[in-house]
Design a protein around this motif. Structure first.
Motif, mmCIF file in Angstrom:
data_model
loop_
_atom_site.group_PDB
_atom_site.id
_atom_site.type_symbol
_atom_site.label_atom_id
_atom_site.label_comp_id
_atom_site.label_asym_id
_atom_site.label_seq_id
_atom_site.Cartn_x
_atom_site.Cartn_y
_atom_site.Cartn_z
ATOM 1 N N GLU A 207 -6.796 72.420 42.008
ATOM 2 C CA GLU A 207 -6.796 73.480 41.006
ATOM 3 C C GLU A 207 -5.380 73.992 40.748
ATOM 4 O OE1 GLU A 207 -9.418 74.403 39.312
ATOM 5 O OE2 GLU A 207 -10.677 72.970 40.425
ATOM 6 N N ALA A 208 -4.460 73.724 41.686
ATOM 7 C CA ALA A 208 -3.088 74.235 41.561
ATOM 8 C C ALA A 208 -2.096 73.164 41.156
ATOM 9 C CB ALA A 208 -2.651 74.868 42.889
ATOM 10 N N VAL A 209 -2.339 71.908 41.551
ATOM 11 C CA VAL A 209 -1.384 70.834 41.263
ATOM 12 C C VAL A 209 -2.121 69.625 40.705
ATOM 13 C CG1 VAL A 209 0.240 71.570 43.075
ATOM 14 C CG2 VAL A 209 -1.527 69.870 43.592
ATOM 15 N N THR A 210 -1.380 68.775 40.051
ATOM 16 C CA THR A 210 -1.880 67.476 39.605
ATOM 17 C C THR A 210 -0.871 66.425 40.036
ATOM 18 O OG1 THR A 210 -0.808 67.811 37.450
ATOM 19 C CG2 THR A 210 -3.155 68.375 37.613
ATOM 20 N N GLY A 211 -1.214 65.183 39.813
ATOM 21 C CA GLY A 211 -0.285 64.126 40.192
ATOM 22 C C GLY A 211 -0.640 62.813 39.535
ATOM 23 N N PHE A 212 0.322 61.909 39.514
ATOM 24 C CA PHE A 212 0.043 60.556 39.055
ATOM 25 C C PHE A 212 0.427 59.570 40.148
ATOM 26 C CE2 PHE A 212 4.399 61.119 37.171
ATOM 27 C CZ PHE A 212 5.062 60.090 37.832
ATOM 28 N N ALA A 213 -0.175 58.387 40.069
ATOM 29 C CA ALA A 213 0.105 57.325 41.042
ATOM 30 C C ALA A 213 0.130 55.995 40.302
ATOM 31 C CB ALA A 213 -0.947 57.310 42.148
ATOM 32 N N PHE A 214 0.863 55.072 40.855
ATOM 33 C CA PHE A 214 0.880 53.712 40.304
ATOM 34 C C PHE A 214 1.153 52.739 41.442
ATOM 35 C CE2 PHE A 214 5.162 55.436 39.813
ATOM 36 C CZ PHE A 214 5.957 54.462 40.416
ATOM 37 N N GLY A 215 0.758 51.491 41.257
ATOM 38 C CA GLY A 215 1.005 50.455 42.246
ATOM 39 C C GLY A 215 1.307 49.142 41.553
ATOM 40 N N MET A 216 2.404 48.535 41.959
ATOM 41 C CA MET A 216 2.801 47.256 41.353
ATOM 42 C C MET A 216 3.058 46.228 42.442
ATOM 43 S SD MET A 216 6.734 48.028 40.143
ATOM 44 C CE MET A 216 6.367 49.655 39.478
ATOM 45 N N GLY A 217 2.831 44.963 42.122
ATOM 46 C CA GLY A 217 3.131 43.881 43.046
ATOM 47 C C GLY A 217 4.565 43.426 42.872
ATOM 48 N N LEU A 218 5.317 43.405 43.964
ATOM 49 C CA LEU A 218 6.720 42.997 43.885
ATOM 50 C C LEU A 218 6.849 41.564 43.383
ATOM 51 C CD1 LEU A 218 9.734 43.427 44.460
ATOM 52 C CD2 LEU A 218 9.294 42.767 46.839
ATOM 53 N N GLU A 219 5.987 40.678 43.903
ATOM 54 C CA GLU A 219 6.056 39.286 43.462
ATOM 55 C C GLU A 219 5.766 39.174 41.965
ATOM 56 O OE1 GLU A 219 5.503 39.245 47.807
ATOM 57 O OE2 GLU A 219 4.554 40.335 46.159
ATOM 58 N N ARG A 220 4.814 39.978 41.466
ATOM 59 C CA ARG A 220 4.468 39.953 40.037
ATOM 60 C C ARG A 220 5.661 40.380 39.194
ATOM 61 N NH1 ARG A 220 1.542 37.603 36.165
ATOM 62 N NH2 ARG A 220 0.769 39.048 34.584
ATOM 63 N N VAL A 221 6.335 41.438 39.622
ATOM 64 C CA VAL A 221 7.519 41.908 38.889
ATOM 65 C C VAL A 221 8.579 40.820 38.867
ATOM 66 C CG1 VAL A 221 9.376 43.611 38.855
ATOM 67 C CG2 VAL A 221 7.052 44.318 39.436
ATOM 68 N N ALA A 222 8.816 40.167 40.015
ATOM 69 C CA ALA A 222 9.839 39.132 40.089
ATOM 70 C C ALA A 222 9.457 37.903 39.273
ATOM 71 C CB ALA A 222 10.077 38.741 41.548
ATOM 72 N N MET A 223 8.163 37.536 39.289
ATOM 73 C CA MET A 223 7.725 36.367 38.508
ATOM 74 C C MET A 223 7.950 36.593 37.025
ATOM 75 S SD MET A 223 4.240 35.428 40.627
ATOM 76 C CE MET A 223 3.770 33.969 39.698
ATOM 77 N N LEU A 224 7.648 37.796 36.544
ATOM 78 C CA LEU A 224 7.861 38.098 35.133
ATOM 79 C C LEU A 224 9.349 38.163 34.806
ATOM 80 C CD1 LEU A 224 5.137 40.844 34.541
ATOM 81 C CD2 LEU A 224 5.023 38.412 33.976
ATOM 82 N N LYS A 225 10.137 38.689 35.728
ATOM 83 C CA LYS A 225 11.575 38.830 35.481
ATOM 84 C C LYS A 225 12.273 37.474 35.406
ATOM 85 C CE LYS A 225 15.694 41.200 37.290
ATOM 86 N NZ LYS A 225 15.946 42.019 36.088
ATOM 87 N N TYR A 226 11.863 36.549 36.287
ATOM 88 C CA TYR A 226 12.554 35.260 36.376
ATOM 89 C C TYR A 226 11.782 34.104 35.756
ATOM 90 C CZ TYR A 226 15.555 37.652 39.757
ATOM 91 O OH TYR A 226 16.425 38.525 40.375
ATOM 92 N N GLY A 227 10.593 34.356 35.202
ATOM 93 C CA GLY A 227 9.819 33.283 34.586
ATOM 94 C C GLY A 227 9.259 32.287 35.590
ATOM 95 N N ILE A 228 8.821 32.752 36.757
ATOM 96 C CA ILE A 228 8.286 31.891 37.817
ATOM 97 C C ILE A 228 6.766 31.848 37.691
ATOM 98 C CG2 ILE A 228 8.056 31.646 40.324
ATOM 99 C CD1 ILE A 228 10.759 33.183 40.493
ATOM 100 N N ASP A 229 6.167 30.645 37.799
ATOM 101 C CA ASP A 229 4.724 30.524 37.571
ATOM 102 C C ASP A 229 3.924 30.251 38.841
ATOM 103 O OD1 ASP A 229 5.477 27.950 38.109
ATOM 104 O OD2 ASP A 229 4.840 27.115 36.182
#
Length: 334
Positions: A296-318
């Protein structure tokens, strides 16, 4: 026969040996069945009772010295043989093989720098976790169907290898004073019973959590957009799609504009122009309560990402398995 003479000649022969064959010859001459020292030892029975103990003691001491000298010389000759020809110090040396950071470590450091620049703190939690923190406190009660999606490695009925980094949310909230604002990311290894080109039984996640007064989905979108632009370039965009996670409400999966075609549509993104990157949402009120906060006093957000997924997209690894294969041809590209 004079024992001192035998000792002198034997040690000299060992010292002057230039090969293992020479050394073996010296050993036979003095310690062999008909060797000089062996002959003395065998003739002790003919010595007087008074001389016999002294001669035996001296002969055995000489045999011990000679065996030790032969052992040292053997090691020396073998070392010389294995070292090859003498070193020519005028030749140029071999360049050293320089080490480099693993691509996952490189991407993780970049992610940490991005979020620390946004005011987030980096925290950690245990990899062997209680069922309470991994599931119950995150709104996965016993028997919840969403548990089946996470394919746990059980240690016991109440202990398991954590299936996500989300338990750190509860642990951090419990440690901070009730109501204390916080902004943290929690990178770490997680474990699930998966193993194929896009999954691994061990992989890495980065959990994000912000709790305070007046936090909204707009804040979440702003943070993730800033992250996407820093990680994938200024042209990167994000979009939210409705989803379901027990510990957030509302929940959304987040896509970024394809880093290959920049949103135009290509084979990599299935001609959609988007690539899925993470899950997110507003922290569920019950999760806030479980962490010691008043929803009732605070709110928040959360997120979760896979490190390998981020790296695969960044470097084009399949194929995710390339990150764990220790193939230097792959690692040397980064």
């Amino acid at each position: 026969m004079d024992l001192n003479d035998i000792k002198t000649r034997a040690l000299k022969a060992v010292k002057e040996a230039r090969s293992l064959d020479d050394l073996e010859s010296a050993r036979r001459d003095f310690l062999g069945r008909k060797g000089d020292l062996t002959v003395v030892l065998r003739s002790l029975g003919h010595a007087s009772p008074e001389e016999r103990p002294r001669l035996g003691r001296e002969a055995n001491e000489i045999r011990g010295l000679l065996e030790e000298a032969i052992a040292r010389k053997t090691r020396s000759l073998k070392d010389e043989a294995s070292s090859g020809p003498p070193l020519d110090v005028t030749l140029p040396g071999d360049p050293p093989s320089l080490g480099r950071a693993h691509p996952l470590r490189t991407v993780l450091r970049e992610i940490e720098e991005i979020f620390m620049g946004l005011g987030f703190e980096v925290v950690e939690g245990p990899e062997v976790e209680f069922d309470y923190y991994n599931f119950v406190a995150l709104n996965f009660p016993k028997g919840h169907p969403a548990r089946d999606m996470q394919s746990s490695f059980k240690v016991s009925e109440e202990v398991l290898l954590r299936t996500h980094t989300s338990p750190v949310q509860i642990r951090v909230m419990e440690e901070r004073a009730p109501g204390t604002p916080l902004k943290v990311i929690a990178p770490g290894r997680v474990f699930r019973r998966d193993d194929d080109a896009t999954h691994s039984p061990m992989f890495h996640q980065i959990e994000g959590l912000a709790v305070g007064e007046g936090i909204t989905m707009g804040d979440l979108k702003g943070v993730l957009l800033a992250f996407a632009k820093r990680m994938y370039g200024e042209d990167a965009q994000v979009r939210f799609r409705p989803s379901y996670f027990p510990f957030t409400e509302p929940s959304a999966e987040v896509d970024i504009s394809c880093s290959v075609c920049m949103g135009k549509g290509c084979r990599t993104c299935g001609d959609t122009g988007w690539q899925e990157i993470l899950g997110s949402g507003m922290v569920h009120p019950q999760v806030l309560r479980n962490g010691g906060y008043d929803p009732e006093a605070v709110t928040g957000f959360a997120f979760g990402m896979g490190l390998e997924r981020v790296a695969m997209l960044k470097y084009g690894i399949d194929d995710l398995r390339l990150f764990f294969g220790n193939d230097m041809r792959f690692l040397a590209q980064f």
